[in-house]
Scaffold this motif. Structure first.
Motif, PDB file in Angstrom:
ATOM      1  N   ILE A   4      18.215  41.485 105.347  1.00  0.00           N
ATOM      2  CA  ILE A   4      16.781  41.689 105.532  1.00  0.00           C
ATOM      3  C   ILE A   4      16.602  43.189 105.641  1.00  0.00           C
ATOM      4  O   ILE A   4      17.111  43.820 106.569  1.00  0.00           O
ATOM      5  CB  ILE A   4      16.264  40.971 106.787  1.00  0.00           C
ATOM      6  N   VAL A   5      15.938  43.759 104.655  1.00  0.00           N
ATOM      7  CA  VAL A   5      15.704  45.196 104.661  1.00  0.00           C
ATOM      8  C   VAL A   5      14.204  45.445 104.644  1.00  0.00           C
ATOM      9  O   VAL A   5      13.452  44.691 104.040  1.00  0.00           O
ATOM     10  CB  VAL A   5      16.384  45.902 103.467  1.00  0.00           C
ATOM     11  N   PHE A   6      13.809  46.476 105.324  1.00  0.00           N
ATOM     12  CA  PHE A   6      12.412  46.869 105.363  1.00  0.00           C
ATOM     13  C   PHE A   6      12.301  48.198 104.623  1.00  0.00           C
ATOM     14  O   PHE A   6      12.993  49.155 104.959  1.00  0.00           O
ATOM     15  CB  PHE A   6      11.922  47.009 106.808  1.00  0.00           C
ATOM     16  N   ARG A   7      11.448  48.234 103.612  1.00  0.00           N
ATOM     17  CA  ARG A   7      11.285  49.442 102.826  1.00  0.00           C
ATOM     18  C   ARG A   7       9.813  49.819 102.775  1.00  0.00           C
ATOM     19  O   ARG A   7       8.944  48.967 102.647  1.00  0.00           O
ATOM     20  CB  ARG A   7      11.809  49.251 101.394  1.00  0.00           C
ATOM     21  N   ARG A   8       9.583  51.108 102.869  1.00  0.00           N
ATOM     22  CA  ARG A   8       8.231  51.656 102.776  1.00  0.00           C
ATOM     23  C   ARG A   8       7.951  52.004 101.324  1.00  0.00           C
ATOM     24  O   ARG A   8       8.850  52.070 100.489  1.00  0.00           O
ATOM     25  CB  ARG A   8       8.108  52.894 103.669  1.00  0.00           C
ATOM     26  N   TYR A   9       6.697  52.278 101.055  1.00  0.00           N
ATOM     27  CA  TYR A   9       6.305  52.677  99.710  1.00  0.00           C
ATOM     28  C   TYR A   9       7.087  53.915  99.268  1.00  0.00           C
ATOM     29  O   TYR A   9       7.540  54.010  98.129  1.00  0.00           O
ATOM     30  CB  TYR A   9       4.795  52.942  99.672  1.00  0.00           C
ATOM     31  N   SER A  10       7.285  54.849 100.187  1.00  0.00           N
ATOM     32  CA  SER A  10       8.016  56.083  99.856  1.00  0.00           C
ATOM     33  C   SER A  10       9.463  55.790  99.462  1.00  0.00           C
ATOM     34  O   SER A  10      10.055  56.532  98.665  1.00  0.00           O
ATOM     35  CB  SER A  10       7.974  57.067 101.018  1.00  0.00           C
ATOM     36  N   ASP A  11      10.048  54.714  99.995  1.00  0.00           N
ATOM     37  CA  ASP A  11      11.406  54.331  99.605  1.00  0.00           C
ATOM     38  C   ASP A  11      11.444  53.857  98.153  1.00  0.00           C
ATOM     39  O   ASP A  11      12.399  54.136  97.429  1.00  0.00           O
ATOM     40  CB  ASP A  11      11.939  53.229 100.525  1.00  0.00           C
ATOM     41  N   PHE A  12      10.397  53.146  97.730  1.00  0.00           N
ATOM     42  CA  PHE A  12      10.309  52.727  96.331  1.00  0.00           C
ATOM     43  C   PHE A  12      10.156  53.944  95.419  1.00  0.00           C
ATOM     44  O   PHE A  12      10.756  53.992  94.342  1.00  0.00           O
ATOM     45  CB  PHE A  12       9.139  51.753  96.121  1.00  0.00           C
ATOM     46  N   LEU A  13       9.343  54.912  95.856  1.00  0.00           N
ATOM     47  CA  LEU A  13       9.200  56.152  95.090  1.00  0.00           C
ATOM     48  C   LEU A  13      10.551  56.852  94.953  1.00  0.00           C
ATOM     49  O   LEU A  13      10.905  57.344  93.877  1.00  0.00           O
ATOM     50  CB  LEU A  13       8.197  57.096  95.762  1.00  0.00           C
ATOM     51  N   TRP A  14      11.284  56.904  96.061  1.00  0.00           N
ATOM     52  CA  TRP A  14      12.606  57.522  96.027  1.00  0.00           C
ATOM     53  C   TRP A  14      13.521  56.799  95.044  1.00  0.00           C
ATOM     54  O   TRP A  14      14.193  57.441  94.233  1.00  0.00           O
ATOM     55  CB  TRP A  14      13.230  57.514  97.423  1.00  0.00           C
ATOM     56  N   LEU A  15      13.558  55.465  95.118  1.00  0.00           N
ATOM     57  CA  LEU A  15      14.426  54.689  94.226  1.00  0.00           C
ATOM     58  C   LEU A  15      14.106  54.998  92.771  1.00  0.00           C
ATOM     59  O   LEU A  15      15.000  55.252  91.964  1.00  0.00           O
ATOM     60  CB  LEU A  15      14.285  53.189  94.493  1.00  0.00           C
ATOM     61  N   ARG A  16      12.843  54.986  92.433  1.00  0.00           N
ATOM     62  CA  ARG A  16      12.469  55.248  91.040  1.00  0.00           C
ATOM     63  C   ARG A  16      12.868  56.657  90.623  1.00  0.00           C
ATOM     64  O   ARG A  16      13.421  56.864  89.551  1.00  0.00           O
ATOM     65  CB  ARG A  16      10.963  55.054  90.834  1.00  0.00           C
ATOM     66  N   SER A  17      12.614  57.649  91.475  1.00  0.00           N
ATOM     67  CA  SER A  17      12.943  59.032  91.101  1.00  0.00           C
ATOM     68  C   SER A  17      14.446  59.229  90.942  1.00  0.00           C
ATOM     69  O   SER A  17      14.892  59.940  90.036  1.00  0.00           O
ATOM     70  CB  SER A  17      12.376  60.018  92.119  1.00  0.00           C
ATOM     71  N   VAL A  18      15.241  58.585  91.783  1.00  0.00           N
ATOM     72  CA  VAL A  18      16.693  58.713  91.675  1.00  0.00           C
ATOM     73  C   VAL A  18      17.204  57.992  90.423  1.00  0.00           C
ATOM     74  O   VAL A  18      18.080  58.501  89.727  1.00  0.00           O
ATOM     75  CB  VAL A  18      17.387  58.185  92.956  1.00  0.00           C
TER      76      VAL A  18
END
Length: 158
Positions: A4-18
């Motif tokens: 169970i992981v909790f991710r913020r919108y900024s984490d999704f932005l990070w994933l996409r940029s990486v």
């Protein structure tokens, strides 16, 4: 999967940029813009953004190139937020070697790195991926055995 992981919108932005940085030349699906103003806290806006982020994740997971990547594995499996932030910093600062070549074959893509360090990181990522896959297999196998035993016990009692 017992994650169970909790991710913020900024984490999704990070994933996409990486992913864009790690896999230059490949198309990484877009994610919705973070809207400012009064609408961003409305329930319908949040639900639509969650659906769009789910589509983004589905597209990433279905892609053979991305699904074994270290950033995606970290994003999906690291439950401790501090560890995840440390991994984010590490992966954000990582610069892929400019000397990696890809050879496309009919069945897959073979990546050849020019230095031992690049090869070592690549093989560590693969080993980590297979370790996680094996853990998932073991959990599934255990749950199926438990299900079978319960089913057998129910059948006997009937």
């Amino acid at each position: 999967m017992n994650w169970i992981v909790f991710r913020r919108y900024s984490d999704f932005l990070w994933l996409r940029s990486v992913l864009v940085k790690f896999f230059a030349g490949h198309v990484v699906p877009p994610i919705p813009n973070k809207k400012s103003g009064g609408r961003r806290f409305e329930k319908d806006f949040i639900e639509k953004r969650m659906q769009f982020l789910q589509k983004f994740m589905s597209a990433i997971i279905e892609n053979e190139i991305y699904k074994a990547s270290e950033p995606l594995i970290a994003f999906l499996s690291m439950t401790d937020h501090n560890q995840f932030e440390a991994k984010m910093k590490e992966l954000t600062s990582f610069q892929p070697s400019p000397y990696i070549e890809e050879i496309k074959t009919f069945s897959s893509t073979v990546t050849i790195a020019s230095t031992e360090e690049d090869n070592e990181k690549y093989f560590k990522n693969i080993a980590n991926y297979f370790r996680i896959q094996y853990q998932l297999y073991e959990r599934l196998n255990y749950n199926l055995k438990d299900f079978y035993n319960n089913l057998y016990a129910t059948q006997k009692s009937m």
